[in-house]
Design an enzyme around this catalytic site. Structure first.
Site, PDB file in Angstrom:
ATOM      1  N   CYS A  66     -25.725  -0.543 -43.286  1.00 50.68           N
ATOM      2  CA  CYS A  66     -26.295  -1.879 -43.085  1.00 50.68           C
ATOM      3  C   CYS A  66     -26.765  -1.958 -41.635  1.00 50.68           C
ATOM      4  O   CYS A  66     -26.069  -1.512 -40.723  1.00 50.68           O
ATOM      5  CB  CYS A  66     -25.263  -2.957 -43.386  1.00 50.68           C
ATOM      6  SG  CYS A  66     -24.619  -2.837 -45.070  1.00 50.68           S
ATOM      7  N   SER A 110     -13.744  -7.092 -49.583  1.00 54.75           N
ATOM      8  CA  SER A 110     -15.126  -7.435 -49.241  1.00 54.75           C
ATOM      9  C   SER A 110     -15.997  -6.218 -49.515  1.00 54.75           C
ATOM     10  O   SER A 110     -15.682  -5.113 -49.070  1.00 54.75           O
ATOM     11  CB  SER A 110     -15.204  -7.818 -47.764  1.00 54.75           C
ATOM     12  OG  SER A 110     -16.549  -8.015 -47.368  1.00 54.75           O
ATOM     13  N   CYS A 143     -24.661  -3.658 -38.588  1.00 54.86           N
ATOM     14  CA  CYS A 143     -23.222  -3.373 -38.539  1.00 54.86           C
ATOM     15  C   CYS A 143     -22.936  -2.179 -37.642  1.00 54.86           C
ATOM     16  O   CYS A 143     -23.507  -1.098 -37.828  1.00 54.86           O
ATOM     17  CB  CYS A 143     -22.710  -3.098 -39.955  1.00 54.86           C
ATOM     18  SG  CYS A 143     -21.009  -2.548 -40.019  1.00 54.86           S
ATOM     19  N   GLY A 176     -15.594   0.228 -42.769  1.00 56.71           N
ATOM     20  CA  GLY A 176     -15.734   0.951 -44.023  1.00 56.71           C
ATOM     21  C   GLY A 176     -15.996   0.066 -45.226  1.00 56.71           C
ATOM     22  O   GLY A 176     -15.807  -1.146 -45.185  1.00 56.71           O
ATOM     23  N   GLU A 177     -16.435   0.704 -46.282  1.00 57.60           N
ATOM     24  CA  GLU A 177     -16.695   0.003 -47.551  1.00 57.60           C
ATOM     25  C   GLU A 177     -15.535   0.319 -48.491  1.00 57.60           C
ATOM     26  O   GLU A 177     -15.413   1.444 -48.997  1.00 57.60           O
ATOM     27  CB  GLU A 177     -18.035   0.494 -48.123  1.00 57.60           C
ATOM     28  CG  GLU A 177     -18.294   0.137 -49.571  1.00 57.60           C
ATOM     29  CD  GLU A 177     -18.167  -1.351 -49.894  1.00 57.60           C
ATOM     30  OE1 GLU A 177     -18.770  -2.181 -49.180  1.00 57.60           O
ATOM     31  OE2 GLU A 177     -17.454  -1.675 -50.860  1.00 57.60           O
ATOM     32  N   SER A 197     -20.788  -9.264 -49.455  1.00 57.58           N
ATOM     33  CA  SER A 197     -21.633  -9.347 -48.268  1.00 57.58           C
ATOM     34  C   SER A 197     -23.080  -9.496 -48.728  1.00 57.58           C
ATOM     35  O   SER A 197     -23.772  -8.514 -48.941  1.00 57.58           O
ATOM     36  CB  SER A 197     -21.470  -8.078 -47.429  1.00 57.58           C
ATOM     37  OG  SER A 197     -20.183  -8.063 -46.871  1.00 57.58           O
ATOM     38  N   LEU A 198     -23.497 -10.725 -48.858  1.00 54.77           N
ATOM     39  CA  LEU A 198     -24.812 -10.999 -49.440  1.00 54.77           C
ATOM     40  C   LEU A 198     -25.918 -10.848 -48.389  1.00 54.77           C
ATOM     41  O   LEU A 198     -26.805 -10.024 -48.518  1.00 54.77           O
ATOM     42  CB  LEU A 198     -24.778 -12.409 -50.036  1.00 54.77           C
ATOM     43  CG  LEU A 198     -25.830 -12.748 -51.068  1.00 54.77           C
ATOM     44  CD1 LEU A 198     -25.845 -11.760 -52.222  1.00 54.77           C
ATOM     45  CD2 LEU A 198     -25.579 -14.163 -51.589  1.00 54.77           C
ATOM     46  N   HIS A 199     -25.870 -11.671 -47.396  1.00 59.20           N
ATOM     47  CA  HIS A 199     -26.705 -11.551 -46.182  1.00 59.20           C
ATOM     48  C   HIS A 199     -28.200 -11.761 -46.345  1.00 59.20           C
ATOM     49  O   HIS A 199     -28.912 -11.867 -45.343  1.00 59.20           O
ATOM     50  CB  HIS A 199     -26.480 -10.201 -45.481  1.00 59.20           C
ATOM     51  CG  HIS A 199     -25.053  -9.915 -45.156  1.00 59.20           C
ATOM     52  ND1 HIS A 199     -24.160 -10.883 -44.754  1.00 59.20           N
ATOM     53  CD2 HIS A 199     -24.350  -8.753 -45.157  1.00 59.20           C
ATOM     54  CE1 HIS A 199     -22.975 -10.334 -44.532  1.00 59.20           C
ATOM     55  NE2 HIS A 199     -23.057  -9.053 -44.781  1.00 59.20           N
ATOM     56  N   ASN A 205     -22.359 -10.901 -34.626  1.00 63.62           N
ATOM     57  CA  ASN A 205     -21.663 -10.472 -33.412  1.00 63.62           C
ATOM     58  C   ASN A 205     -22.404  -9.290 -32.818  1.00 63.62           C
ATOM     59  O   ASN A 205     -22.517  -8.243 -33.450  1.00 63.62           O
ATOM     60  CB  ASN A 205     -20.220 -10.078 -33.736  1.00 63.62           C
ATOM     61  CG  ASN A 205     -19.410 -11.296 -34.113  1.00 63.62           C
ATOM     62  OD1 ASN A 205     -19.391 -12.280 -33.387  1.00 63.62           O
ATOM     63  ND2 ASN A 205     -18.768 -11.249 -35.266  1.00 63.62           N
ATOM     64  N   CYS A 242      -6.860  -8.017 -40.934  1.00 64.47           N
ATOM     65  CA  CYS A 242      -8.138  -7.447 -41.361  1.00 64.47           C
ATOM     66  C   CYS A 242      -8.015  -5.931 -41.228  1.00 64.47           C
ATOM     67  O   CYS A 242      -7.818  -5.417 -40.130  1.00 64.47           O
ATOM     68  CB  CYS A 242      -9.242  -8.001 -40.460  1.00 64.47           C
ATOM     69  SG  CYS A 242     -10.854  -7.291 -40.807  1.00 64.47           S
ATOM     70  N   GLU A 287      -9.497   0.682 -36.624  1.00 65.39           N
ATOM     71  CA  GLU A 287      -8.963  -0.543 -36.062  1.00 65.39           C
ATOM     72  C   GLU A 287      -8.473  -1.517 -37.132  1.00 65.39           C
ATOM     73  O   GLU A 287      -9.001  -1.585 -38.228  1.00 65.39           O
ATOM     74  CB  GLU A 287     -10.035  -1.219 -35.200  1.00 65.39           C
ATOM     75  CG  GLU A 287     -10.269  -0.407 -33.944  1.00 65.39           C
ATOM     76  CD  GLU A 287     -11.352  -0.988 -33.053  1.00 65.39           C
ATOM     77  OE1 GLU A 287     -11.208  -0.860 -31.834  1.00 65.39           O
ATOM     78  OE2 GLU A 287     -12.324  -1.553 -33.558  1.00 65.39           O
ATOM     79  N   CYS A 324     -18.907   4.385 -41.991  1.00 66.49           N
ATOM     80  CA  CYS A 324     -19.355   3.897 -43.297  1.00 66.49           C
ATOM     81  C   CYS A 324     -20.717   4.487 -43.569  1.00 66.49           C
ATOM     82  O   CYS A 324     -21.560   4.560 -42.677  1.00 66.49           O
ATOM     83  CB  CYS A 324     -19.436   2.366 -43.312  1.00 66.49           C
ATOM     84  SG  CYS A 324     -19.965   1.700 -44.911  1.00 66.49           S
ATOM     85  N   CYS A 348     -15.820  -9.626 -36.399  1.00 67.55           N
ATOM     86  CA  CYS A 348     -16.412  -8.899 -37.527  1.00 67.55           C
ATOM     87  C   CYS A 348     -17.556  -8.033 -37.053  1.00 67.55           C
ATOM     88  O   CYS A 348     -18.408  -8.491 -36.311  1.00 67.55           O
ATOM     89  CB  CYS A 348     -17.094  -9.813 -38.525  1.00 67.55           C
ATOM     90  SG  CYS A 348     -16.199 -11.153 -39.084  1.00 67.55           S
TER      91      CYS A 348
HETATM   92  N1  SAH Z   1     -18.017  -2.897 -46.084  1.00 67.79           N
HETATM   93  C1  SAH Z   1     -17.543  -4.153 -46.474  1.00 67.79           C
HETATM   94  C2  SAH Z   1     -16.393  -4.667 -45.636  1.00 67.79           C
HETATM   95  C3  SAH Z   1     -16.459  -4.459 -44.151  1.00 67.79           C
HETATM   96  S1  SAH Z   1     -17.607  -5.411 -43.237  1.00 67.79           S
HETATM   97  C4  SAH Z   1     -18.654  -5.168 -46.503  1.00 67.79           C
HETATM   98  O1  SAH Z   1     -19.746  -4.860 -46.021  1.00 67.79           O
HETATM   99  O2  SAH Z   1     -18.447  -6.243 -47.057  1.00 67.79           O
HETATM  100  C5  SAH Z   1     -16.910  -7.041 -43.196  1.00 67.79           C
HETATM  101  C6  SAH Z   1     -17.954  -8.139 -42.990  1.00 67.79           C
HETATM  102  O3  SAH Z   1     -18.473  -8.124 -41.635  1.00 67.79           O
HETATM  103  C7  SAH Z   1     -19.149  -7.951 -43.903  1.00 67.79           C
HETATM  104  O4  SAH Z   1     -19.551  -9.171 -44.469  1.00 67.79           O
HETATM  105  C8  SAH Z   1     -20.167  -7.436 -42.935  1.00 67.79           C
HETATM  106  O5  SAH Z   1     -21.444  -7.611 -43.433  1.00 67.79           O
HETATM  107  C9  SAH Z   1     -19.872  -8.232 -41.697  1.00 67.79           C
HETATM  108  N2  SAH Z   1     -20.497  -7.697 -40.485  1.00 67.79           N
HETATM  109  C10 SAH Z   1     -20.902  -6.434 -40.247  1.00 67.79           C
HETATM  110  N3  SAH Z   1     -21.458  -6.332 -39.022  1.00 67.79           N
HETATM  111  C11 SAH Z   1     -21.403  -7.565 -38.467  1.00 67.79           C
HETATM  112  C12 SAH Z   1     -21.806  -8.105 -37.205  1.00 67.79           C
HETATM  113  N4  SAH Z   1     -22.351  -7.334 -36.266  1.00 67.79           N
HETATM  114  N5  SAH Z   1     -21.596  -9.408 -36.973  1.00 67.79           N
HETATM  115  C13 SAH Z   1     -21.015 -10.195 -37.922  1.00 67.79           C
HETATM  116  N6  SAH Z   1     -20.603  -9.745 -39.112  1.00 67.79           N
HETATM  117  C14 SAH Z   1     -20.798  -8.452 -39.403  1.00 67.79           C
HETATM  118 FE1  SF4 Z   2     -20.514  -0.450 -44.329  1.00 62.37          FE
HETATM  119 FE2  SF4 Z   2     -19.845  -3.048 -44.659  1.00 62.37          FE
HETATM  120 FE3  SF4 Z   2     -20.864  -2.175 -42.325  1.00 62.37          FE
HETATM  121 FE4  SF4 Z   2     -22.433  -2.315 -44.494  1.00 62.37          FE
HETATM  122  S1  SF4 Z   2     -21.428  -4.037 -43.430  1.00 62.37           S
HETATM  123  S2  SF4 Z   2     -22.341  -0.595 -43.047  1.00 62.37           S
HETATM  124  S3  SF4 Z   2     -20.999  -1.729 -46.109  1.00 62.37           S
HETATM  125  S4  SF4 Z   2     -18.918  -1.579 -43.222  1.00 62.37           S
END
Ligand code: SAH
Ligand code: SF4
Length: 360
Positions: free
Chosen positions: A116, A197, A119, A165-166, A219-221, A296, A105, A92, A112, A339
């Site tokens: 995480c 990212s 995600c 994806g990463e 993506s610190l989190h 989300n 985006c 997508e 991936c 996202c």
């Molecule tokens: N793999 C890369 C880029 C794709 S994810 C990364 O992790 O940075 C893009 C962003 O969306 C990242 O910051 C990711 O952590 C965030 N993300 C993933 N799942 C999400 C969710 N369910 N709600 C909000 N943000 C999310």
């Molecule tokens: Fe992969 Fe980014 Fe999702 Fe983590 S947040 S699983 S690195 S796409």
């Protein structure tokens, strides 16, 4: 002989390819402009190429963007495209129009592997890397579908690699696609307007700094290793002190003088006052901005979005310490375009990594 898909080449690759055909380097630029400025996919359209060259290209090469499966538009103007990635898989791409900019985006992988926990893409496991043609093909399609703005201005002003994806786990193909995004003969975007990212693949961050330092979002989190090991498992390999040092090195070459830290807001998990305090301490030596992303939801995620009050409090704590903080608005809610909700389709499960099956 297999047909060479010209979308797999950046300008250097195209130039080498034309040299092999015995053609001058400027032919590469001409063809790139046809493909990327005018959205051409047929050599017959390229009226300033000699007929003999067009015929030669028709036999040896092709311009093959991914196949468009579906297109959706949300009430707020967000648009989403699902592109065929073969084997019943899809990826997508989302376009988010705002007042003064339009952000695309894009995705870099089918699924991936980094798993995480919050995600949706990560929950599906990994299928494969997208080719350069499939990555740049997302811009190609979006540009074509969006058409021209009435005032002739470009509609896609920014690209963020924040889809599925990463990106840094598909380094070579992403780098070639980034080169095309920046090249004036292709999309001509400035390095400040293209953002990669990453969840924190440190060696690849250092490599990107040398090869193509675009804007960087991390993506610190989580503000400490214990929590981050759980939410973003790659942290076990590259823990926070190693990641912060990589951010500092990146800033020496970065097009902006800050790193963007993305921080997902998960109720009761990482959104408490002590987390904000730890975060302030963690980033004290890294010029940065924060982007808070309200979680989300997706089915069976097991997480809840932080309340508006917690997000507000978290944000205020960071701001009181002098940080610039934005809270990401959720866009395209009605078409699941936010996202982390980009699930695409990963139906070919045969190549999925098995450790993810516990979620199935
Ligand atoms: N793999 C890369 C880029 C794709 S994810 C990364 O992790 O940075 C893009 C962003 O969306 C990242 O910051 C990711 O952590 C965030 N993300 C993933 N799942 C999400 C969710 N369910 N709600 C909000 N943000 C999310
Ligand atoms: Fe992969 Fe980014 Fe999702 Fe983590 S947040 S699983 S690195 S796409």
């Amino acid at each position: 002989m297999t047909m060479q898909n010209l979308l797999d080449y950046d300008l250097k690759g195209l130039t080498d390819y034309f040299a092999q055909l015995g053609e001058k380097p400027f032919r590469a630029k001409q063809v790139a402009r046809w493909i990327y400025h005018f959205g051409a996919s047929d050599f017959a359209e390229m009226s300033d190429l000699a007929k003999s060259l067009r015929e030669k290209l028709t036999h040896e090469a092709a311009i093959i963007p991914p196949t468009l499966l579906t297109e959706q538009s949300a009430n707020d103007g967000t648009r989403k495209w699902l592109l065929d990635a073969g084997g019943k898989n899809g990826v997508e791409t989302v376009y988010i129009p705002e007042d003064k900019r339009g952000t695309l985006c894009i995705s870099s992988q089918v699924g991936c592997a980094l798993a995480c926990t919050f995600c949706s893409t990560g929950r599906q496991g990994f299928n494969r890397n997208l080719t350069t043609a499939e990555i740049i093909g997302q811009l190609w399609w979006a540009n074509r579908a969006l058409g021209q703005a009435p005032n002739g201005e470009r509609l896609i002003t920014n690209v963020v690699m924040m889809g599925m994806g990463e990106p840094l786990a598909n380094y070579a193909n992403v780098l070639t696609a980034l080169n095309l995004m920046l090249d004036d003969h292709a999309y001509g975007l400035s390095r400040r307007r293209v953002t990669v990212s990453t969840s924190g693949m440190v060696p690849a961050i250092d490599q990107l700094r040398e090869d193509c330092p675009v804007a960087l979002a991390i993506s610190l989190h989580a503000p400490n290793d214990t929590l981050r090991d759980e939410l973003v498992p790659i942290n076990k390999k590259y823990p926070l002190n190693v990641l912060m040092a990589a951010c500092q090195r990146y800033l020496e070459k970065a097009p902006r003088d800050f790193i963007t830290f993305e921080y997902i807001m998960l109720s009761g998990i990482n959104d408490r006052p002590e987390h904000a305090q730890q975060l302030i301490n963690l980033v004290r030596d890294v010029p940065c901005k924060f982007n808070l992303i309200p979680f989300n939801p997706f089915p069976n995620s097991g997480y809840q979005r932080s309340s508006p009050e917690s997000i507000h409090r978290f944000r205020s704590t960071l701001m009181a310490a002098g940080h610039v903080v934005t809270t990401r608005k959720t866009r395209g809610d009605d078409i699941d375009a936010a996202c982390g909700q980009l699930a695409g389709r990963v139906q070919d499960k045969t190549r999925r990594t098995t450790h993810r099956m516990e979620f199935a």
